[in-house]
Motif scaffolding. Structure first.
Motif, PDB file in Angstrom:
ATOM      1  N   HIS A 151       4.469   9.249  -9.459  1.00 52.45           N
ATOM      2  CA  HIS A 151       3.339   9.840 -10.175  1.00 52.45           C
ATOM      3  C   HIS A 151       2.247   8.814 -10.437  1.00 52.45           C
ATOM      4  CE1 HIS A 151       6.738  12.625 -11.441  1.00 52.45           C
ATOM      5  NE2 HIS A 151       5.988  13.297 -10.603  1.00 52.45           N
ATOM      6  N   ILE A 152       1.596   8.395  -9.353  1.00 53.65           N
ATOM      7  CA  ILE A 152       0.464   7.482  -9.462  1.00 53.65           C
ATOM      8  C   ILE A 152      -0.703   8.073  -8.677  1.00 53.65           C
ATOM      9  CG2 ILE A 152       1.954   5.453  -9.723  1.00 53.65           C
ATOM     10  CD1 ILE A 152       1.267   4.703  -6.834  1.00 53.65           C
ATOM     11  N   PRO A 153      -1.938   7.708  -9.018  1.00 57.35           N
ATOM     12  CA  PRO A 153      -3.081   8.222  -8.259  1.00 57.35           C
ATOM     13  C   PRO A 153      -2.977   7.829  -6.784  1.00 57.35           C
ATOM     14  CG  PRO A 153      -3.819   7.184 -10.292  1.00 57.35           C
ATOM     15  CD  PRO A 153      -2.359   6.861 -10.144  1.00 57.35           C
ATOM     16  N   LEU A 154      -3.428   8.698  -5.929  1.00 55.62           N
ATOM     17  CA  LEU A 154      -3.338   8.461  -4.490  1.00 55.62           C
ATOM     18  C   LEU A 154      -4.047   7.176  -4.076  1.00 55.62           C
ATOM     19  CD1 LEU A 154      -2.295   9.621  -1.833  1.00 55.62           C
ATOM     20  CD2 LEU A 154      -4.400  10.960  -1.654  1.00 55.62           C
ATOM     21  N   ARG A 155      -5.170   6.865  -4.740  1.00 54.62           N
ATOM     22  CA  ARG A 155      -5.929   5.669  -4.370  1.00 54.62           C
ATOM     23  C   ARG A 155      -5.151   4.382  -4.610  1.00 54.62           C
ATOM     24  NH1 ARG A 155      -8.249   7.521  -9.109  1.00 54.62           N
ATOM     25  NH2 ARG A 155      -8.099   6.108 -10.907  1.00 54.62           N
ATOM     26  N   GLU A 156      -4.103   4.442  -5.459  1.00 57.96           N
ATOM     27  CA  GLU A 156      -3.323   3.250  -5.765  1.00 57.96           C
ATOM     28  C   GLU A 156      -2.137   3.028  -4.821  1.00 57.96           C
ATOM     29  OE1 GLU A 156      -2.130   3.238  -9.839  1.00 57.96           O
ATOM     30  OE2 GLU A 156      -4.152   3.605 -10.605  1.00 57.96           O
ATOM     31  N   VAL A 157      -1.804   4.038  -4.032  1.00 53.55           N
ATOM     32  CA  VAL A 157      -0.609   3.946  -3.184  1.00 53.55           C
ATOM     33  C   VAL A 157      -0.653   2.762  -2.220  1.00 53.55           C
ATOM     34  CG1 VAL A 157       0.765   5.115  -1.412  1.00 53.55           C
ATOM     35  CG2 VAL A 157      -0.027   6.394  -3.417  1.00 53.55           C
ATOM     36  N   PRO A 158      -1.742   2.565  -1.455  1.00 55.38           N
ATOM     37  CA  PRO A 158      -1.732   1.458  -0.477  1.00 55.38           C
ATOM     38  C   PRO A 158      -1.423   0.101  -1.079  1.00 55.38           C
ATOM     39  CG  PRO A 158      -3.586   2.913  -0.054  1.00 55.38           C
ATOM     40  CD  PRO A 158      -2.985   3.354  -1.366  1.00 55.38           C
ATOM     41  N   SER A 159      -1.887  -0.150  -2.301  1.00 52.55           N
ATOM     42  CA  SER A 159      -1.655  -1.461  -2.910  1.00 52.55           C
ATOM     43  C   SER A 159      -0.190  -1.691  -3.260  1.00 52.55           C
ATOM     44  CB  SER A 159      -2.521  -1.633  -4.163  1.00 52.55           C
ATOM     45  OG  SER A 159      -2.121  -0.718  -5.177  1.00 52.55           O
ATOM     46  N   HIS A 160       0.596  -0.617  -3.346  1.00 53.11           N
ATOM     47  CA  HIS A 160       2.025  -0.737  -3.657  1.00 53.11           C
ATOM     48  C   HIS A 160       2.867  -1.015  -2.411  1.00 53.11           C
ATOM     49  CE1 HIS A 160       2.336   0.585  -7.966  1.00 53.11           C
ATOM     50  NE2 HIS A 160       1.095   0.975  -7.685  1.00 53.11           N
ATOM     51  N   ILE A 161       2.309  -0.760  -1.250  1.00 53.53           N
ATOM     52  CA  ILE A 161       3.099  -0.889  -0.024  1.00 53.53           C
ATOM     53  C   ILE A 161       3.082  -2.345   0.443  1.00 53.53           C
ATOM     54  CG2 ILE A 161       3.383  -0.113   2.361  1.00 53.53           C
ATOM     55  CD1 ILE A 161       2.168   2.538   1.532  1.00 53.53           C
ATOM     56  N   LYS A 162       4.033  -3.105  -0.075  1.00 53.68           N
ATOM     57  CA  LYS A 162       4.213  -4.509   0.252  1.00 53.68           C
ATOM     58  C   LYS A 162       5.652  -4.730   0.707  1.00 53.68           C
ATOM     59  CE  LYS A 162       0.027  -5.455  -0.987  1.00 53.68           C
ATOM     60  NZ  LYS A 162      -0.985  -5.675   0.072  1.00 53.68           N
ATOM     61  N   LYS A 163       5.811  -5.643   1.635  1.00 53.36           N
ATOM     62  CA  LYS A 163       7.116  -5.878   2.264  1.00 53.36           C
ATOM     63  C   LYS A 163       8.228  -6.095   1.240  1.00 53.36           C
ATOM     64  CE  LYS A 163       9.595  -9.398   4.875  1.00 53.36           C
ATOM     65  NZ  LYS A 163       9.494 -10.738   5.496  1.00 53.36           N
ATOM     66  N   GLU A 164       8.016  -6.986   0.286  1.00 56.35           N
ATOM     67  CA  GLU A 164       9.082  -7.339  -0.658  1.00 56.35           C
ATOM     68  C   GLU A 164       9.489  -6.151  -1.517  1.00 56.35           C
ATOM     69  OE1 GLU A 164       6.262  -8.995  -0.235  1.00 56.35           O
ATOM     70  OE2 GLU A 164       6.969 -10.826   0.751  1.00 56.35           O
ATOM     71  N   LYS A 165       8.504  -5.438  -2.029  1.00 58.77           N
ATOM     72  CA  LYS A 165       8.777  -4.301  -2.908  1.00 58.77           C
ATOM     73  C   LYS A 165       9.473  -3.174  -2.152  1.00 58.77           C
ATOM     74  CE  LYS A 165       6.484  -1.335  -6.318  1.00 58.77           C
ATOM     75  NZ  LYS A 165       5.201  -0.999  -6.986  1.00 58.77           N
ATOM     76  N   LEU A 166       9.001  -2.875  -0.945  1.00 60.95           N
ATOM     77  CA  LEU A 166       9.606  -1.801  -0.155  1.00 60.95           C
ATOM     78  C   LEU A 166      11.005  -2.187   0.314  1.00 60.95           C
ATOM     79  CD1 LEU A 166       9.472   0.950   1.154  1.00 60.95           C
ATOM     80  CD2 LEU A 166       8.157  -0.047   3.048  1.00 60.95           C
ATOM     81  N   THR A 167      11.212  -3.452   0.633  1.00 65.72           N
ATOM     82  CA  THR A 167      12.552  -3.901   1.036  1.00 65.72           C
ATOM     83  C   THR A 167      13.551  -3.681  -0.093  1.00 65.72           C
ATOM     84  OG1 THR A 167      11.651  -5.601   2.525  1.00 65.72           O
ATOM     85  CG2 THR A 167      13.938  -5.863   1.831  1.00 65.72           C
ATOM     86  N   ARG A 168      13.179  -4.071  -1.317  1.00 63.30           N
ATOM     87  CA  ARG A 168      14.074  -3.851  -2.470  1.00 63.30           C
ATOM     88  C   ARG A 168      14.385  -2.376  -2.645  1.00 63.30           C
ATOM     89  NH1 ARG A 168      10.645  -7.580  -4.971  1.00 63.30           N
ATOM     90  NH2 ARG A 168       9.659  -5.921  -6.197  1.00 63.30           N
ATOM     91  N   PHE A 169      13.345  -1.550  -2.486  1.00 59.45           N
ATOM     92  CA  PHE A 169      13.537  -0.106  -2.620  1.00 59.45           C
ATOM     93  C   PHE A 169      14.535   0.406  -1.582  1.00 59.45           C
ATOM     94  CE2 PHE A 169      12.495   4.170  -1.204  1.00 59.45           C
ATOM     95  CZ  PHE A 169      12.436   4.887  -2.385  1.00 59.45           C
ATOM     96  N   LEU A 170      14.378   0.002  -0.341  1.00 62.61           N
ATOM     97  CA  LEU A 170      15.261   0.484   0.726  1.00 62.61           C
ATOM     98  C   LEU A 170      16.699   0.016   0.507  1.00 62.61           C
ATOM     99  CD1 LEU A 170      12.957  -0.039   3.857  1.00 62.61           C
ATOM    100  CD2 LEU A 170      13.399   2.088   2.613  1.00 62.61           C
ATOM    101  N   LEU A 171      16.869  -1.209   0.041  1.00 57.33           N
ATOM    102  CA  LEU A 171      18.224  -1.710  -0.215  1.00 57.33           C
ATOM    103  C   LEU A 171      18.870  -0.969  -1.388  1.00 57.33           C
ATOM    104  CD1 LEU A 171      17.631  -5.540   0.319  1.00 57.33           C
ATOM    105  CD2 LEU A 171      18.914  -3.984   1.807  1.00 57.33           C
ATOM    106  N   ASP A 172      18.090  -0.695  -2.438  1.00 59.21           N
ATOM    107  CA  ASP A 172      18.617   0.089  -3.567  1.00 59.21           C
ATOM    108  C   ASP A 172      18.975   1.501  -3.120  1.00 59.21           C
ATOM    109  OD1 ASP A 172      18.412  -1.986  -5.392  1.00 59.21           O
ATOM    110  OD2 ASP A 172      16.446  -1.358  -6.147  1.00 59.21           O
ATOM    111  N   LEU A 173      18.149   2.071  -2.261  1.00 61.31           N
ATOM    112  CA  LEU A 173      18.432   3.410  -1.734  1.00 61.31           C
ATOM    113  C   LEU A 173      19.725   3.401  -0.936  1.00 61.31           C
ATOM    114  CD1 LEU A 173      17.563   6.357  -1.210  1.00 61.31           C
ATOM    115  CD2 LEU A 173      16.217   5.516   0.739  1.00 61.31           C
ATOM    116  N   HIS A 174      19.892   2.392  -0.108  1.00 60.24           N
ATOM    117  CA  HIS A 174      21.122   2.274   0.697  1.00 60.24           C
ATOM    118  C   HIS A 174      22.363   2.195  -0.196  1.00 60.24           C
ATOM    119  CE1 HIS A 174      24.071   0.879   3.573  1.00 60.24           C
ATOM    120  NE2 HIS A 174      24.225  -0.235   2.869  1.00 60.24           N
ATOM    121  N   LYS A 175      22.280   1.417  -1.270  1.00 58.68           N
ATOM    122  CA  LYS A 175      23.424   1.291  -2.181  1.00 58.68           C
ATOM    123  C   LYS A 175      23.767   2.634  -2.829  1.00 58.68           C
ATOM    124  CE  LYS A 175      22.384  -3.527  -3.356  1.00 58.68           C
ATOM    125  NZ  LYS A 175      21.804  -4.406  -4.403  1.00 58.68           N
ATOM    126  N   SER A 176      22.747   3.472  -3.012  1.00 58.08           N
ATOM    127  CA  SER A 176      22.946   4.751  -3.695  1.00 58.08           C
ATOM    128  C   SER A 176      23.478   5.850  -2.783  1.00 58.08           C
ATOM    129  CB  SER A 176      21.622   5.221  -4.311  1.00 58.08           C
ATOM    130  OG  SER A 176      21.169   4.309  -5.283  1.00 58.08           O
TER     131      SER A 176
END
Length: 303
Positions: A148-173
């Motif tokens: 739930h963030i404004p669409l204009r803010e999405v690109p700034s969140h897409i960074k390698k380190e942050k997305l990698t952590r997300f994918l690893l947490d998803l895998h564990k779940s």
């Protein structure tokens, strides 16, 4: 049978109606514990002109309030939050095995002075964990990288380190499931011609797969074909970069049966995949399928 704490949601919406209508079926699946005052269930039953089910187990919420159908109020926002908090604490104390939430109203929470935009935000703060919001059903699940963030803010969140952590947490779940990871831009960027966020996504996928030791994540997948039948028949999980990218097609396909699941937390929490539906509140029109599916998922996940 499992004990499931039921957070009643916004009492001015369809949550209470759904809980009453589905009680008999839910009681065959588990022991529901309703985080709501019995007087509100009685009041709701009268508004709906239905009989109050017998032997309801309730946990009172410390706020005196009456039902105001279809109204967004500070009081209903506060009550829905306190109901949710009680349900979470029941699980923390081991008195219940999982939480199932009925819908809250974000504006009512805002009027109540709450800093959270919804259940997942609150759980993330409460447990100090990176909770993952995932919606769907057995046919297709859609975990969301941003919510739930404004669409204009999405690109700034897409960074390698942050997305990698997300994918690893998803895998564990979710275990060893294959996951299609969507690109952000049309045509997944066309190799940089329509944006370069996909470079970060590619690197995150490679790093996550490397740490897992298996090629479980793949992409970036072109978003406009990912939900077409020929593609989604090959994969059960599609990771979206932002809210509507994943949920618009998901709800077009499976709206009534989908649920919401919070992953990467010390408790099990599932929810309906719809809002408060003020337009049909207390008109005996609310559908219970998503709620029933959420209860079934909570039981299964808490085994």
């Amino acid at each position: 049978m499992k004990k499931i704490a039921i957070s009643i949601g916004d009492i001015n919406g369809v949550g209470l109606e759904i809980a009453l209508k589905a009680h008999e079926e839910v009681s065959r699946l588990c022991h529901p514990v309703y985080c709501v005052d019995e007087k509100l269930l009685i009041e709701g039953a009268k508004l709906l002109n239905v009989k109050l089910p017998k032997e309801l187990i309730c946990r009172s919420v410390d706020l005196d309030i009456n039902i105001e159908p279809s109204k967004v109020t500070r009081e209903s926002g506060t009550y829905s939050y306190l109901s949710f908090l009680e349900a979470v604490k029941l699980c923390e104390r081991g008195e219940c095995d999982a939480v199932v939430t009925l819908p809250v109203h974000k504006e009512a929470w805002m009027k109540a002075g709450l800093k959270y935009k919804g259940h997942t935000d609150m759980l993330r703060d409460y447990f100090k964990r990176d909770a993952i919001m995932m919606l769907g059903c057995e046919k297709l699940y859609v975990p969301l990288f941003t919510e739930h963030i404004p669409l204009r803010e999405v690109p700034s969140h897409i960074k390698k380190e942050k997305l990698t952590r997300f994918l690893l947490d998803l895998h564990k779940s979710i275990g060893g499931k294959r996951v299609a990871v969507l690109g952000l831009n049309p045509h997944a960027g066309d190799n940089g011609a329509i944006g370069d966020e996909e470079r970060e996504i590619e690197q995150a996928i490679a790093q996550a797969n490397g740490e897992i030791g298996d090629e479980l994540f793949f992409g970036p997948v072109v978003p406009d074909v990912a939900f077409a039948p020929y593609f989604r028949d090959t994969v059960q999980y599609i990771c979206a970069m932002y809210h509507d990218q994943g949920l618009a097609p998901l709800k077009a396909l499976y709206f009534q049966e989908s649920i919401n699941v919070s992953l990467n937390l010390p408790i099990v929490r599932t929810s309906v995949d719809h809002g408060t539906a003020f337009d049909i509140a207390y008109k005996n029109k609310a559908d219970t399928l998503s709620y029933i599916n959420a209860v079934k998922a909570a039981i299964e996940l808490s085994k």
